[in-house]
Design a protein around this motif. Sequence first.
Motif, mmCIF file in Angstrom:
data_model
loop_
_atom_site.group_PDB
_atom_site.id
_atom_site.type_symbol
_atom_site.label_atom_id
_atom_site.label_comp_id
_atom_site.label_asym_id
_atom_site.label_seq_id
_atom_site.Cartn_x
_atom_site.Cartn_y
_atom_site.Cartn_z
ATOM 1 N N MET A 69 -19.436 8.052 4.006
ATOM 2 C CA MET A 69 -19.654 7.445 5.326
ATOM 3 C C MET A 69 -18.639 6.342 5.598
ATOM 4 N N SER A 70 -18.290 5.595 4.578
ATOM 5 C CA SER A 70 -17.302 4.531 4.736
ATOM 6 C C SER A 70 -15.939 5.109 5.112
ATOM 7 N N ILE A 71 -15.554 6.163 4.427
ATOM 8 C CA ILE A 71 -14.274 6.819 4.733
ATOM 9 C C ILE A 71 -14.314 7.432 6.129
ATOM 10 N N ALA A 72 -15.434 8.091 6.480
ATOM 11 C CA ALA A 72 -15.569 8.700 7.808
ATOM 12 C C ALA A 72 -15.500 7.633 8.904
ATOM 13 N N ALA A 73 -16.164 6.506 8.673
ATOM 14 C CA ALA A 73 -16.129 5.425 9.665
ATOM 15 C C ALA A 73 -14.703 4.903 9.845
ATOM 16 N N ALA A 74 -13.981 4.768 8.749
ATOM 17 C CA ALA A 74 -12.600 4.282 8.840
ATOM 18 C C ALA A 74 -11.716 5.279 9.582
ATOM 19 N N ILE A 75 -11.876 6.561 9.281
ATOM 20 C CA ILE A 75 -11.062 7.593 9.942
ATOM 21 C C ILE A 75 -11.385 7.656 11.436
ATOM 22 N N LEU A 76 -12.669 7.686 11.770
ATOM 23 C CA LEU A 76 -13.068 7.743 13.182
ATOM 24 C C LEU A 76 -12.604 6.512 13.949
ATOM 25 N N SER A 77 -12.709 5.358 13.317
ATOM 26 C CA SER A 77 -12.260 4.121 13.958
ATOM 27 C C SER A 77 -10.753 4.145 14.198
ATOM 28 N N ALA A 78 -10.011 4.619 13.210
ATOM 29 C CA ALA A 78 -8.555 4.709 13.363
ATOM 30 C C ALA A 78 -8.185 5.703 14.462
ATOM 31 N N GLN A 80 -10.051 6.603 16.998
ATOM 32 C CA GLN A 80 -10.462 6.045 18.275
ATOM 33 C C GLN A 80 -9.431 5.036 18.781
ATOM 34 N N SER A 81 -8.930 4.212 17.888
ATOM 35 C CA SER A 81 -7.905 3.231 18.275
ATOM 36 C C SER A 81 -6.586 3.912 18.628
ATOM 37 N N PHE A 82 -6.189 4.881 17.817
ATOM 38 C CA PHE A 82 -4.913 5.558 18.017
ATOM 39 C C PHE A 82 -4.903 6.375 19.311
ATOM 40 N N LEU A 83 -5.980 7.108 19.569
ATOM 41 C CA LEU A 83 -6.032 7.972 20.745
ATOM 42 C C LEU A 83 -6.289 7.205 22.036
ATOM 43 N N GLY A 84 -6.888 6.021 21.944
ATOM 44 C CA GLY A 84 -7.062 5.132 23.090
ATOM 45 C C GLY A 84 -7.838 5.727 24.251
ATOM 46 N N PHE A 85 -8.930 6.419 23.942
ATOM 47 C CA PHE A 85 -9.706 7.061 25.001
ATOM 48 C C PHE A 85 -10.235 6.064 26.026
ATOM 49 N N ASN A 86 -10.667 4.909 25.581
ATOM 50 C CA ASN A 86 -11.210 3.915 26.505
ATOM 51 C C ASN A 86 -10.151 3.426 27.490
ATOM 52 N N ASP A 87 -8.957 3.143 26.994
ATOM 53 C CA ASP A 87 -7.863 2.706 27.870
ATOM 54 C C ASP A 87 -7.466 3.798 28.853
ATOM 55 N N LYS A 88 -7.397 5.044 28.365
ATOM 56 C CA LYS A 88 -7.046 6.157 29.245
ATOM 57 C C LYS A 88 -8.099 6.341 30.327
ATOM 58 N N ALA A 89 -9.362 6.223 29.947
ATOM 59 C CA ALA A 89 -10.441 6.365 30.930
ATOM 60 C C ALA A 89 -10.310 5.301 32.016
#
Length: 156
Positions: A69-78, A80-89
Amino acid sequence: MSSRLVALRWYERASTVAYRHYQTAQRYSRLNFIFGLPTVIFATVVGTSVFATLQAKPEFWWQVSVGVMSIAAAILSALQSFLGFNDKAEKHRTAGSRYNMVGRELELWLAQPQEDLGALESIRQRVDALAQESPHIPAGTYSNLPDAEKSLLWKQ
Protein backbone atom coordinates in the motif's frame (compact mmCIF):
# COMPACT_ATOMS: atom_id res chain seq x y z
CA MET A 1 -22.00 35.97 -46.52
CA SER A 2 -23.85 38.36 -44.23
CA SER A 3 -22.35 39.47 -40.95
CA ARG A 4 -25.34 37.99 -39.06
CA LEU A 5 -24.70 34.59 -40.60
CA VAL A 6 -21.02 34.86 -39.68
CA ALA A 7 -21.93 35.81 -36.09
CA LEU A 8 -24.38 32.90 -35.93
CA ARG A 9 -21.69 30.45 -37.04
CA TRP A 10 -19.25 31.88 -34.50
CA TYR A 11 -21.91 31.49 -31.84
CA GLU A 12 -22.42 27.82 -32.79
CA ARG A 13 -18.67 27.20 -32.69
CA ALA A 14 -18.25 29.02 -29.37
CA SER A 15 -21.09 26.98 -27.86
CA THR A 16 -19.65 23.72 -29.16
CA VAL A 17 -16.12 24.49 -28.01
CA ALA A 18 -17.35 25.62 -24.57
CA TYR A 19 -19.27 22.35 -24.23
CA ARG A 20 -16.18 20.35 -25.24
CA HIS A 21 -14.01 22.20 -22.73
CA TYR A 22 -16.50 21.54 -19.93
CA GLN A 23 -16.69 17.84 -20.90
CA THR A 24 -12.90 17.64 -20.88
CA ALA A 25 -12.75 19.38 -17.49
CA GLN A 26 -15.17 16.80 -16.08
CA ARG A 27 -13.07 14.00 -17.55
CA TYR A 28 -9.87 15.31 -15.94
CA SER A 29 -11.66 15.92 -12.63
CA ARG A 30 -12.82 12.29 -12.63
CA LEU A 31 -9.29 11.09 -13.39
CA ASN A 32 -7.94 13.26 -10.58
CA PHE A 33 -10.47 11.69 -8.22
CA ILE A 34 -9.71 8.15 -9.47
CA PHE A 35 -6.01 8.64 -8.74
CA GLY A 36 -6.46 10.76 -5.63
CA LEU A 37 -8.92 8.70 -3.59
CA PRO A 38 -6.85 5.49 -3.46
CA THR A 39 -3.76 7.56 -2.71
CA VAL A 40 -5.44 9.11 0.33
CA ILE A 41 -6.82 5.77 1.51
CA PHE A 42 -3.51 3.94 1.14
CA ALA A 43 -1.54 6.73 2.80
CA THR A 44 -4.01 6.82 5.70
CA VAL A 45 -3.85 3.06 6.20
CA VAL A 46 -0.05 3.07 6.06
CA GLY A 47 0.25 5.99 8.47
CA THR A 48 -2.21 4.47 10.92
CA SER A 49 -0.52 1.08 10.69
CA VAL A 50 2.86 2.53 11.56
CA PHE A 51 1.51 4.01 14.80
CA ALA A 52 -0.53 0.90 15.61
CA THR A 53 2.49 -1.39 15.27
CA LEU A 54 4.96 0.61 17.37
CA GLN A 55 4.27 -1.54 20.43
CA ALA A 56 3.90 -4.97 18.82
CA LYS A 57 5.41 -6.83 15.91
CA PRO A 58 2.64 -7.40 13.34
CA GLU A 59 2.23 -10.55 11.32
CA PHE A 60 4.23 -10.93 8.12
CA TRP A 61 1.20 -10.65 5.80
CA TRP A 62 0.29 -7.35 7.45
CA GLN A 63 3.81 -6.01 6.95
CA VAL A 64 3.73 -6.99 3.27
CA SER A 65 0.25 -5.48 2.79
CA VAL A 66 1.30 -2.18 4.36
CA GLY A 67 4.47 -2.16 2.26
CA VAL A 68 2.50 -2.74 -0.95
CA MET A 69 0.00 0.00 0.00
CA SER A 70 2.87 2.36 0.74
CA ILE A 71 4.43 1.73 -2.66
CA ALA A 72 1.02 2.04 -4.39
CA ALA A 73 0.34 5.33 -2.61
CA ALA A 74 3.72 6.69 -3.68
CA ILE A 75 3.22 5.61 -7.31
CA LEU A 76 -0.33 6.99 -7.50
CA SER A 77 0.75 10.25 -5.89
CA ALA A 78 3.64 10.62 -8.33
CA LEU A 79 1.38 9.87 -11.30
CA GLN A 80 -1.23 12.30 -10.06
CA SER A 81 1.39 15.05 -9.76
CA PHE A 82 3.07 14.21 -13.06
CA LEU A 83 -0.14 13.98 -15.11
CA GLY A 84 -1.59 17.14 -13.53
CA PHE A 85 -5.24 16.23 -13.98
CA ASN A 86 -6.42 18.91 -11.55
CA ASP A 87 -4.54 21.69 -13.37
CA LYS A 88 -5.78 20.46 -16.76
CA ALA A 89 -9.35 20.35 -15.49
CA GLU A 90 -9.11 23.94 -14.24
CA LYS A 91 -7.64 25.17 -17.54
CA HIS A 92 -10.49 23.56 -19.48
CA ARG A 93 -13.12 24.96 -17.08
CA THR A 94 -11.63 28.43 -17.57
CA ALA A 95 -11.57 28.03 -21.36
CA GLY A 96 -15.19 26.83 -21.38
CA SER A 97 -16.21 29.82 -19.29
CA ARG A 98 -14.45 32.22 -21.63
CA TYR A 99 -16.06 30.68 -24.71
CA ASN A 100 -19.45 31.00 -22.98
CA MET A 101 -18.73 34.69 -22.35
CA VAL A 102 -18.06 35.13 -26.08
CA GLY A 103 -21.24 33.20 -26.85
CA ARG A 104 -23.29 35.55 -24.66
CA GLU A 105 -21.73 38.56 -26.40
CA LEU A 106 -22.66 37.07 -29.76
CA GLU A 107 -26.21 36.43 -28.54
CA LEU A 108 -26.45 40.06 -27.54
CA TRP A 109 -24.94 41.20 -30.86
CA LEU A 110 -27.41 39.04 -32.81
CA ALA A 111 -30.32 40.46 -30.80
CA GLN A 112 -29.46 44.06 -31.77
CA PRO A 113 -31.52 45.55 -34.62
CA GLN A 114 -28.53 47.14 -36.37
CA GLU A 115 -25.21 45.49 -37.07
CA ASP A 116 -22.22 46.97 -35.23
CA LEU A 117 -19.29 45.66 -37.27
CA GLY A 118 -16.76 47.20 -34.87
CA ALA A 119 -18.18 45.14 -32.01
CA LEU A 120 -18.17 42.02 -34.20
CA GLU A 121 -14.50 42.61 -35.05
CA SER A 122 -13.72 42.94 -31.34
CA ILE A 123 -15.48 39.63 -30.69
CA ARG A 124 -13.50 38.01 -33.52
CA GLN A 125 -10.26 39.16 -31.96
CA ARG A 126 -11.30 37.66 -28.61
CA VAL A 127 -12.24 34.36 -30.28
CA ASP A 128 -8.87 34.26 -32.04
CA ALA A 129 -7.02 34.95 -28.79
CA LEU A 130 -9.06 32.28 -26.99
CA ALA A 131 -8.27 29.72 -29.67
CA GLN A 132 -4.56 30.36 -29.24
CA GLU A 133 -4.47 30.27 -25.44
CA SER A 134 -6.94 27.47 -24.76
CA PRO A 135 -5.71 23.93 -24.07
CA HIS A 136 -6.13 21.18 -26.65
CA ILE A 137 -9.38 19.21 -26.46
CA PRO A 138 -8.79 15.43 -26.60
CA ALA A 139 -10.40 13.55 -29.50
CA GLY A 140 -12.51 11.41 -27.14
CA THR A 141 -14.60 14.46 -26.25
CA TYR A 142 -15.82 14.92 -29.81
CA SER A 143 -18.02 11.81 -29.75
CA ASN A 144 -20.11 13.17 -26.84
CA LEU A 145 -21.43 16.30 -28.55
CA PRO A 146 -25.12 17.15 -28.38
CA ASP A 147 -27.11 17.65 -31.56
CA ALA A 148 -26.47 21.27 -32.57
CA GLU A 149 -30.00 21.71 -33.93
CA LYS A 150 -31.50 20.89 -30.54
CA SER A 151 -28.98 22.51 -28.23
CA LEU A 152 -28.29 25.95 -29.68
CA LEU A 153 -30.51 28.95 -29.08
CA TRP A 154 -30.07 30.72 -32.40
CA LYS A 155 -31.39 29.03 -35.52
CA GLN A 156 -31.57 30.32 -39.02
